[in-house]
Scaffold this active site. Sequence first.
Site, PDB file in Angstrom:
ATOM      1  N   ALA A  84      11.837  18.556  21.546  1.00  0.00           N
ATOM      2  CA  ALA A  84      10.387  18.401  21.650  1.00  0.00           C
ATOM      3  C   ALA A  84       9.710  19.757  21.556  1.00  0.00           C
ATOM      4  O   ALA A  84      10.351  20.802  21.690  1.00  0.00           O
ATOM      5  CB  ALA A  84      10.035  17.723  22.973  1.00  0.00           C
ATOM      6  N   ASP A  85       8.404  19.708  21.344  1.00  0.00           N
ATOM      7  CA  ASP A  85       7.602  20.914  21.408  1.00  0.00           C
ATOM      8  C   ASP A  85       6.164  20.535  21.732  1.00  0.00           C
ATOM      9  O   ASP A  85       5.741  19.407  21.465  1.00  0.00           O
ATOM     10  CB  ASP A  85       7.647  21.704  20.101  1.00  0.00           C
ATOM     11  CG  ASP A  85       7.211  23.147  20.324  1.00  0.00           C
ATOM     12  OD1 ASP A  85       8.009  23.911  20.903  1.00  0.00           O
ATOM     13  OD2 ASP A  85       6.063  23.492  19.973  1.00  0.00           O
ATOM     14  N   THR A  86       5.443  21.472  22.326  1.00  0.00           N
ATOM     15  CA  THR A  86       4.055  21.259  22.708  1.00  0.00           C
ATOM     16  C   THR A  86       3.266  22.530  22.471  1.00  0.00           C
ATOM     17  O   THR A  86       3.767  23.627  22.745  1.00  0.00           O
ATOM     18  CB  THR A  86       3.945  20.878  24.211  1.00  0.00           C
ATOM     19  OG1 THR A  86       4.752  19.734  24.463  1.00  0.00           O
ATOM     20  CG2 THR A  86       2.512  20.579  24.611  1.00  0.00           C
TER      21      THR A  86
END
Length: 170
Positions: A84-86
């Site tokens: 994931a990434d944000t």
Amino acid sequence: MASKNPSYRIILGSSSKARKQILAEMGYEFTIMTADIDEKSIRREKPEDLVVTLAEAKADAIVQRLLNDGQLEADASTTLLITADTVVVYRGIIREKPTSEKEAREFVKGYSGSHAAVVGSVVVTNLVTGKRYGGWEGAEVYFLEIPDEVIDNLVNVFRSTLFTLGLSKV
């Protein structure tokens, strides 16, 4: 709640405390592997494209490490890799993790009484079949005025995180 003996394994490709907590609270057993990639070298104009590309790059790096270590061939059971990434978009500028206490303080002070968009992605890769599914989601976050004491506390959390990661010299 998740089964205690599922027919699959989960690898969380993240060191995020929040992501660990989500899977643990859902009852999943999982192992953690982090990707050794230079996130700053991966750039995209749109935040949606950036977070998906970063999550895919993390998955690619972890898959490659598992292949190099011979761990994929040794384990024929279905294994799901979650990466994931944000990012935050503030006044049209993509912001990633702050790199210093000063930058962390500037970020939080800027959000005070304002708003920002948060864009996140999740990519799930089946390590047996190679199939990969993912996507992104965004939300607009509105902040009340943030008192200096709260900002100080948040910066202290940031500082302790850097120390824990061995990056206290940043």
